[in-house]
Enzyme design. Sequence first.
Site, PDB file in Angstrom:
ATOM      1  NE  ARG A  58      -3.170   2.632   2.681  1.00  0.00           N
ATOM      2  CZ  ARG A  58      -3.089   3.452   3.725  1.00  0.00           C
ATOM      3  NH1 ARG A  58      -2.518   3.069   4.855  1.00  0.00           N
ATOM      4  NH2 ARG A  58      -3.602   4.653   3.667  1.00  0.00           N
ATOM      5  CG  HIS A 106      -0.761   9.065   3.649  1.00  0.00           C
ATOM      6  ND1 HIS A 106      -0.872   7.705   3.861  1.00  0.00           N
ATOM      7  CD2 HIS A 106      -0.413   9.581   4.839  1.00  0.00           C
ATOM      8  CE1 HIS A 106      -0.574   7.416   5.128  1.00  0.00           C
ATOM      9  NE2 HIS A 106      -0.292   8.548   5.744  1.00  0.00           N
ATOM     10  CD  GLU A 159      -4.329   7.601  10.126  1.00  0.00           C
ATOM     11  OE1 GLU A 159      -3.757   8.662  10.441  1.00  0.00           O
ATOM     12  OE2 GLU A 159      -4.026   6.512  10.633  1.00  0.00           O
ATOM     13  CG  ASN A 211      -4.577   3.498   8.772  1.00  0.00           C
ATOM     14  OD1 ASN A 211      -4.721   2.516   8.068  1.00  0.00           O
ATOM     15  ND2 ASN A 211      -4.070   4.631   8.331  1.00  0.00           N
ATOM     16  CE1 TYR A 265       0.800   2.647  13.515  1.00  0.00           C
ATOM     17  CE2 TYR A 265      -1.248   3.713  12.947  1.00  0.00           C
ATOM     18  CZ  TYR A 265       0.003   3.256  12.586  1.00  0.00           C
ATOM     19  OH  TYR A 265       0.446   3.418  11.299  1.00  0.00           O
ATOM     20  CD  GLU A 280      -1.066   3.967   8.136  1.00  0.00           C
ATOM     21  OE1 GLU A 280      -0.804   4.403   9.273  1.00  0.00           O
ATOM     22  OE2 GLU A 280      -1.272   4.699   7.159  1.00  0.00           O
TER      23      GLU A 280
HETATM   24  C1  BGC Z   1      -0.360   7.686   9.493  1.00  0.00           C
HETATM   25  C2  BGC Z   1       1.084   7.489   9.117  1.00  0.00           C
HETATM   26  C3  BGC Z   1       1.966   7.684  10.333  1.00  0.00           C
HETATM   27  C4  BGC Z   1       1.590   6.627  11.364  1.00  0.00           C
HETATM   28  C5  BGC Z   1       2.417   6.642  12.622  1.00  0.00           C
HETATM   29  C6  BGC Z   1      -0.740   7.064  10.810  1.00  0.00           C
HETATM   30  O1  BGC Z   1      -1.561   7.941  11.492  1.00  0.00           O
HETATM   31  O2  BGC Z   1      -1.213   7.299   8.461  1.00  0.00           O
HETATM   32  O3  BGC Z   1       1.411   8.349   8.067  1.00  0.00           O
HETATM   33  O4  BGC Z   1       3.314   7.649  10.040  1.00  0.00           O
HETATM   34  O5  BGC Z   1       0.248   6.804  11.736  1.00  0.00           O
HETATM   35  O6  BGC Z   1       2.291   7.837  13.327  1.00  0.00           O
END
Ligand code: BGC
Length: 492
Positions: free
Chosen positions: A90, A136, A183, A324, A326, A394
């Site tokens: 991607r 992006h 995002e 996405n 984390y 992501e």
């Molecule tokens: C974004 C990336 C970024 C990653 C880590 C995401 O919010 O799409 O571009 O590098 O998080 O912060």
Amino acid sequence: MTWKHNFDTSPDVELQGALRKDFHWGYATAAAQIEGAWNHDGKGPSIWDKFCHTPGKVKDDSTNEDATRAYDLYKEDVALMKSYGVTAYRFSLAWSRIVPLGGAEDPVNEPGIDYYNRLINELLANSITPFVTLFHWDTPQTLEDRYGGMLNQERYAPDFLRYARVCFDRFGDRVKHWITYNEPGVYTLAGYAGGMHAPGRSSFRDRNEEGDSSTEPFIVAHTELVTHAQAVKLYREEFKPSQKGVIGITLHGNYSDPWDVNDPADVAAAERARQFEIAWFADPIYGTGDYPACMRDQLGDRLPRFTAEEKSLVHGSSDFYGMNTYTTFFVKHRTEEPDINDHKGNVEKLDTNSEGKSRGPESDTYWLRTAPEGFGKLLRWVWNRYHVPIYMTENGTTAKGEVAPTDDVLNDTFRIEFFQGYLRELARAVQDGVDIRSYFGWTFTDNWEWAAGYTDRFGVTFVDFESEEKTRYPKRSAYFLQDYFQHLIARE
Ligand code: BGC
């Protein structure tokens, strides 16, 4: 090195073959973070080019002029990815490389088109499926100067649509997976509420000269939603019948867990936080077709209203849910009235809950902790609320102490544990009936992490940014993912 492929998958024997045979996996990247060649071959400036050349905006005072030099080194990168066993990649297109001035009447830059053609062809020649993001975060600077970019929906829309048309037209014979925006929420919150990202606008005058954090983030978000839908309509009507691809949007969203599970006010606050963060974009597209009621209650007329036409355009405008994610936060209710600049639902986000439990081990990034359990909950929350196929676009982490490519650093057990924890949750969710069709790790190589510059390393490949060649060194997590996906993806 002997440590490359010796992972023990036996503890996860029940997850073997959990993922569909045609599951796509690989890495995600973004043009502004990797390409470099920021003003080569006719590329115009983006808002990030301007922002990073403004003193004081980027943590290590770096620019993305060279980044990882992916523009020059794409062949080597594709070969390295191939050696990592990926099935998909991607990446995003830099709008101002394709239309340097950005506008609907401005010329197309053929060398920019050639670059992406070479990259796409190289991927296909290596049996790697391209997933392409149109946007992006790198709005052409000219559009910002001409009319304030996305603050001006009327003028911005035709420019974005023309750019999208050029991309579908020139690449759509080979690209079958399109993502309009990456995002939209982070673009607007970091750029217009916090003012820490380009274009650097907010109410905070010690940080930004202009902006209004109480209104602009919601205006920009509205522009993103509507123009996303317009681009999808264009694709579906004029390109999809012959090109037969899918198109959608990628939303950010971390999970919000109540700070005190026994306090109904915290339980409600966590749900409100999820809606402010995720349903803000997802409800209009996949749910009710409008912004969540809790947002309207808190924000009143500061939240734009969809016209009837916009509403029907936006609703159903994504073939999949691009996710996405984390981390997870503990969320506590607040008793005070919401701040005028609040965009989180009047909550506090905390690292420990009422019992003192931590949300997870610290990475090298202040907001990011390893929190796989929350990921499992997030997948189910999104699936139960919207019932559309999920493409994980992501997910990944930084790790402390990654400063030089020593054996210790390259043997990145912290990142391996992160991936293993999250992928277990993903595979379990699939076994529970959640439809998940891809996984892209963030990210392929260490890169230019926006306002954090080169200090936050998210790659499964270490990059020596000091060297002219931006030398790449595989980290062990790259081999872990290869082995683990072989275990998880069904063969028959
Ligand atoms: C974004 C990336 C970024 C990653 C880590 C995401 O919010 O799409 O571009 O590098 O998080 O912060």
